[in-house]
Design a protein around this motif. Structure first.
Motif, PDB file in Angstrom:
ATOM      1  N   VAL A 279       0.853  -1.200   0.000  1.00 57.03           N
ATOM      2  CA  VAL A 279       0.000   0.000   0.000  1.00 57.03           C
ATOM      3  C   VAL A 279       0.888   1.249   0.000  1.00 57.03           C
ATOM      4  O   VAL A 279       0.668   2.201  -0.761  1.00 57.03           O
ATOM      5  N   ARG A 280       1.922   1.202   0.831  1.00 55.11           N
ATOM      6  CA  ARG A 280       2.837   2.359   0.903  1.00 55.11           C
ATOM      7  C   ARG A 280       3.506   2.603  -0.458  1.00 55.11           C
ATOM      8  O   ARG A 280       3.545   3.733  -0.958  1.00 55.11           O
ATOM      9  N   LEU A 281       3.989   1.535  -1.085  1.00 58.28           N
ATOM     10  CA  LEU A 281       4.656   1.682  -2.389  1.00 58.28           C
ATOM     11  C   LEU A 281       3.705   2.264  -3.435  1.00 58.28           C
ATOM     12  O   LEU A 281       4.094   3.092  -4.260  1.00 58.28           O
ATOM     13  N   CYS A 282       2.459   1.804  -3.402  1.00 58.76           N
ATOM     14  CA  CYS A 282       1.476   2.316  -4.375  1.00 58.76           C
ATOM     15  C   CYS A 282       1.275   3.811  -4.184  1.00 58.76           C
ATOM     16  O   CYS A 282       1.254   4.582  -5.149  1.00 58.76           O
ATOM     17  N   LYS A 283       1.145   4.212  -2.941  1.00 56.23           N
ATOM     18  CA  LYS A 283       0.875   5.630  -2.670  1.00 56.23           C
ATOM     19  C   LYS A 283       2.103   6.490  -2.998  1.00 56.23           C
ATOM     20  O   LYS A 283       1.986   7.556  -3.589  1.00 56.23           O
ATOM     21  N   GLU A 284       3.285   6.005  -2.615  1.00 54.32           N
ATOM     22  CA  GLU A 284       4.503   6.796  -2.856  1.00 54.32           C
ATOM     23  C   GLU A 284       4.808   6.956  -4.335  1.00 54.32           C
ATOM     24  O   GLU A 284       5.381   7.944  -4.763  1.00 54.32           O
ATOM     25  N   ASN A 285       4.437   5.934  -5.122  1.00 54.50           N
ATOM     26  CA  ASN A 285       4.861   5.930  -6.530  1.00 54.50           C
ATOM     27  C   ASN A 285       3.728   6.178  -7.524  1.00 54.50           C
ATOM     28  O   ASN A 285       3.909   6.010  -8.720  1.00 54.50           O
ATOM     29  N   GLY A 286       2.575   6.546  -7.037  1.00 56.49           N
ATOM     30  CA  GLY A 286       1.448   6.824  -7.935  1.00 56.49           C
ATOM     31  C   GLY A 286       1.118   5.646  -8.842  1.00 56.49           C
ATOM     32  O   GLY A 286       0.856   5.812 -10.048  1.00 56.49           O
ATOM     33  N   ILE A 287       1.120   4.452  -8.259  1.00 61.15           N
ATOM     34  CA  ILE A 287       0.897   3.224  -9.051  1.00 61.15           C
ATOM     35  C   ILE A 287      -0.494   3.229  -9.697  1.00 61.15           C
ATOM     36  O   ILE A 287      -1.482   3.598  -9.065  1.00 61.15           O
ATOM     37  N   GLU A 288      -0.527   2.780 -10.959  1.00 60.46           N
ATOM     38  CA  GLU A 288      -1.802   2.759 -11.704  1.00 60.46           C
ATOM     39  C   GLU A 288      -2.364   1.351 -11.858  1.00 60.46           C
ATOM     40  O   GLU A 288      -3.557   1.168 -12.076  1.00 60.46           O
ATOM     41  N   VAL A 289      -1.489   0.367 -11.798  1.00 62.30           N
ATOM     42  CA  VAL A 289      -1.956  -1.018 -11.971  1.00 62.30           C
ATOM     43  C   VAL A 289      -1.004  -1.956 -11.225  1.00 62.30           C
ATOM     44  O   VAL A 289       0.203  -1.717 -11.178  1.00 62.30           O
TER      45      VAL A 289
END
Ligand code: NZQ
Ligand code: ZN
Length: 387
Positions: A80-90
């Protein structure tokens, strides 16, 4: 026949070499990708390099080390942290059910501002989730075609099946050759898990002739093809059919219109792997024949007779109780034959915490409304018989 709604929005891309289509599918969703995987099997089979090569033009962040019985802390929280920090789209999940399940929880957590456990524990309903694409490497759970993920939290011995239609993968790539390297033990666990998914749907109060036939064929296919995969791990035909049946076995398509069964064996097994971190399919195989014995009665007898005659070819002219006994015995014998240890003690579980687990299941799994309702005492008795 019961009322039902059915929608599985997942595209299945099945067969040898289908991964070549991965860039095209991902590009239609997003370029910022969280690549999730487990402890290294995808490196050993060359799949990691292949994926990285295909996705040269994408921005990739990685989350590795997702363990069997995936943990909320650290894997879900890190994801979850990685998604938020990196603006993950998929999210691109590459691995077995644990990697897929963990990715589903991450997908929901990434779109939520609070503690992701609120979602997994159903305190809060998710409003959105990131899209998930997966490349499956192990035939077992059906996570590639369902809306569920099972997340463990060691701290509290919880193992929760988290379901939400937002969690269906957008697209699942199923190439049976990626399952050639699955070890015998894990293949056997996968067979037992998928068989159990079907049995959980088959043993219910109200079913249709079509669903019964679908389930019976699925069980026979898993036994025949599963055994062939264990004998010859690179037998494409058997790996392919096993993979496809596993995919269909967990998203309710085999029991549309049936009455609810409550999935009692899964309810009990989740405590075993929640408390002792054992392999899910192995726990299920141990529980299955004991649960069957426990629920066999006048009311359930016709189901056991049908199962025995249609799945195992037992002589229908025999006494009905004899057929049921033989059917349960043959279920046990099959699991034993594919190499599954059939006693809890063999997987490190003694009598010490059985009462605690029975209580946990009774409180959390709602088995008092199962096909055959199970009280805490019933659950304890099934666990004791499994020792
Ligand atoms: O971590 P890596 O290195 O990838 O190794 C894995 C892991 O050690 C290995 N493996 C996977 N693909 C391989 C391979 N080894 C060699 N070659 C390959 N191609 O296998 C080991 C087990 O992997 P895991 O993903 O844990 O297995 P499985 O797919 O059986 O998933 C089990 C989890 O799914 C949950 C279970 O409770 C358990 O936590 N379930 C999920 C369901 C769902 N989403 O609908 C339903 C099920 O009832 C189940 O509860
Ligand atoms: Zn299962």
């Amino acid at each position: 026949m019961q009322n039902f709604e059915y929608c599985t929005p997942t595209t299945i891309v099945f067969g040898k070499g289908v991964i070549e289509k991965l860039p095209e599918v991902l590009a239609s969703i997003g370029r910022k990708v969280l690549l999730t995987y487990g402890g290294g099997s995808i490196m050993r089979i060359g799949l990691y390099d292949k994926v990285k090569d295909l996705l040269k033009d994408f921005e990739i962040t990685e989350l590795s080390g997702i363990r069997p019985n995936p943990q909320y802390d650290p894997s879900v929280l890190d994801g979850v942290r990685l998604c938020k920090e990196n603006g993950i789209e998929v999210i691109l999940a590459v691995g077995g059910g644990s990697v897929l399940d963990c990715s589903k929880a991450i997908a929901a957590g990434a779109c939520y501002d609070g503690d992701p456990w609120d979602l997994i524990s159903y305190k809060v309903k998710a409003k959105a989730a990131l899209p998930i694409v997966d490349v499956l490497t192990l035939a077992a759970t059906g996570s590639e075609y369902d809306m569920g993920g099972v997340i463990s939290r060691a701290q509290t011995n919880d193992k929760i099946g988290y379901m939400d239609p937002l969690l269906f993968p957008v697209c699942s790539f199923l190439d049976p050759t990626y399952t050639f390297s699955v070890p015998k033990w894990q293949t056997a666990a996968g067979i037992a898990d998928a068989m159990n998914h079907i049995l959980e749907q088959y043993f219910c109060e109200d079913s249709t002739l079509m669903n019964d036939g679908f389930c019976e064929s699925g069980l026979k296919s898993l036994m025949v093809n599963g055994k062939a995969c264990i004998v010859n791990p690179e037998d494409y035909k058997s790996r392919a059919e096993m993979m496809f049946v596993c995919t269909l076995a967990c998203n309710n398509i085999m029991s549309l219109g049936n009455s609810e069964s409550g999935w009692p064996m899964h309810g009990i097994e989740h405590a075993l792997s929640g408390y002792y971190d054992i392999t899910h399919g192995v726990g299920l195989a141990i529980i299955t024949p004991r649960w069957m014995k426990h629920i066999l009665c006048e009311r359930t007898l016709p189901r056991f007779v049908k199962y025995g005659v249609n799945v195992f070819g037992i002589d229908p002219s025999l006494d009905k109780w004899e057929i049921a006994d033989q059917a349960i015995g043959k279920t046990y014998a099959f699991f034993e034959e594919i190499g599954i240890p059939m006693h809890l003690r063999e997987v490190g579980i003694g009598p010490e915490r059985l009462s605690e687990m029975a209580h946990h299941v009774a409180v959390n799994e709602g088995l008092d409304s199962a096909y055959v309702p199970l009280s805490e005492a019933d659950i304890l008795s099934i666990l004791e018989a499994s020792l």
